[in-house]
Design a protein around this motif. Sequence first.
Motif, PDB file in Angstrom:
ATOM      1  N   GLU A  44      12.946-101.476   9.207  1.00  0.00           N
ATOM      2  CA  GLU A  44      12.034-100.572   9.166  1.00  0.00           C
ATOM      3  C   GLU A  44      12.416 -99.180   9.120  1.00  0.00           C
ATOM      4  N   ALA A  45      13.431 -98.748  10.038  1.00  0.00           N
ATOM      5  CA  ALA A  45      14.089 -97.409  10.147  1.00  0.00           C
ATOM      6  C   ALA A  45      14.597 -96.968   8.770  1.00  0.00           C
ATOM      7  N   ARG A  48      11.203 -95.577   6.361  1.00  0.00           N
ATOM      8  CA  ARG A  48      10.381 -94.838   6.760  1.00  0.00           C
ATOM      9  C   ARG A  48      10.218 -93.692   5.839  1.00  0.00           C
ATOM     10  N   GLU A  49      11.552 -93.169   5.349  1.00  0.00           N
ATOM     11  CA  GLU A  49      11.298 -92.057   4.420  1.00  0.00           C
ATOM     12  C   GLU A  49      11.635 -92.632   2.990  1.00  0.00           C
ATOM     13  N   THR A 156      17.715 -95.970  14.660  1.00  0.00           N
ATOM     14  CA  THR A 156      16.130 -95.844  15.130  1.00  0.00           C
ATOM     15  C   THR A 156      15.748 -94.573  15.617  1.00  0.00           C
TER      16      THR A 156
END
Length: 164
Positions: A44-45, A48-49, A156
């Motif tokens: 997920e980290a 994010r971008e 993270t």
Amino acid sequence: MTTDDIMTAAEVHEASALDWMRGLARCSSATESMPMAEQEPLPEAMTREPPETKSPARWAYERILLYLRNFESQLDGEHEVALGFAGSDAGVLRIEGLGFFDPDILTFYGEDETGARTQLIQHVGQLNVMLRAVRKESPPSEPPRRIGFRLEEAQTSPISPSTA
């Protein structure tokens, strides 16, 4: 497509998905059951971008973390990961850390096979990383170091200039 073009939600989703495309081909039945980094879901980290906002160094850093984590997941309790210097007889670096400096520098920290402190500073345009399994040097009772998982956890909560 220009910034003035109007896109449907589906087109936006498709364009975003194309940025994360990965490929994999196997030519040996011996590797059929081995998990490959290209097949694993992205943490997920990392998602994010959008990719277009990341520097080449950050992109390379994040993807190397995936490869490190995958490589380590296939090691037994007697081995740890090291970096072999591709195209050189400089030996190996037992990886203890990995960093990047925007926009285009990666740094590997660790020790060589003699125990000497070693640091490799690499431009992303010349990046060649060979991961090697090396016997761990710690006592048998201690678990092997798994740097890929630790680096991913650290990612993270990125370091900002105010906390560095």
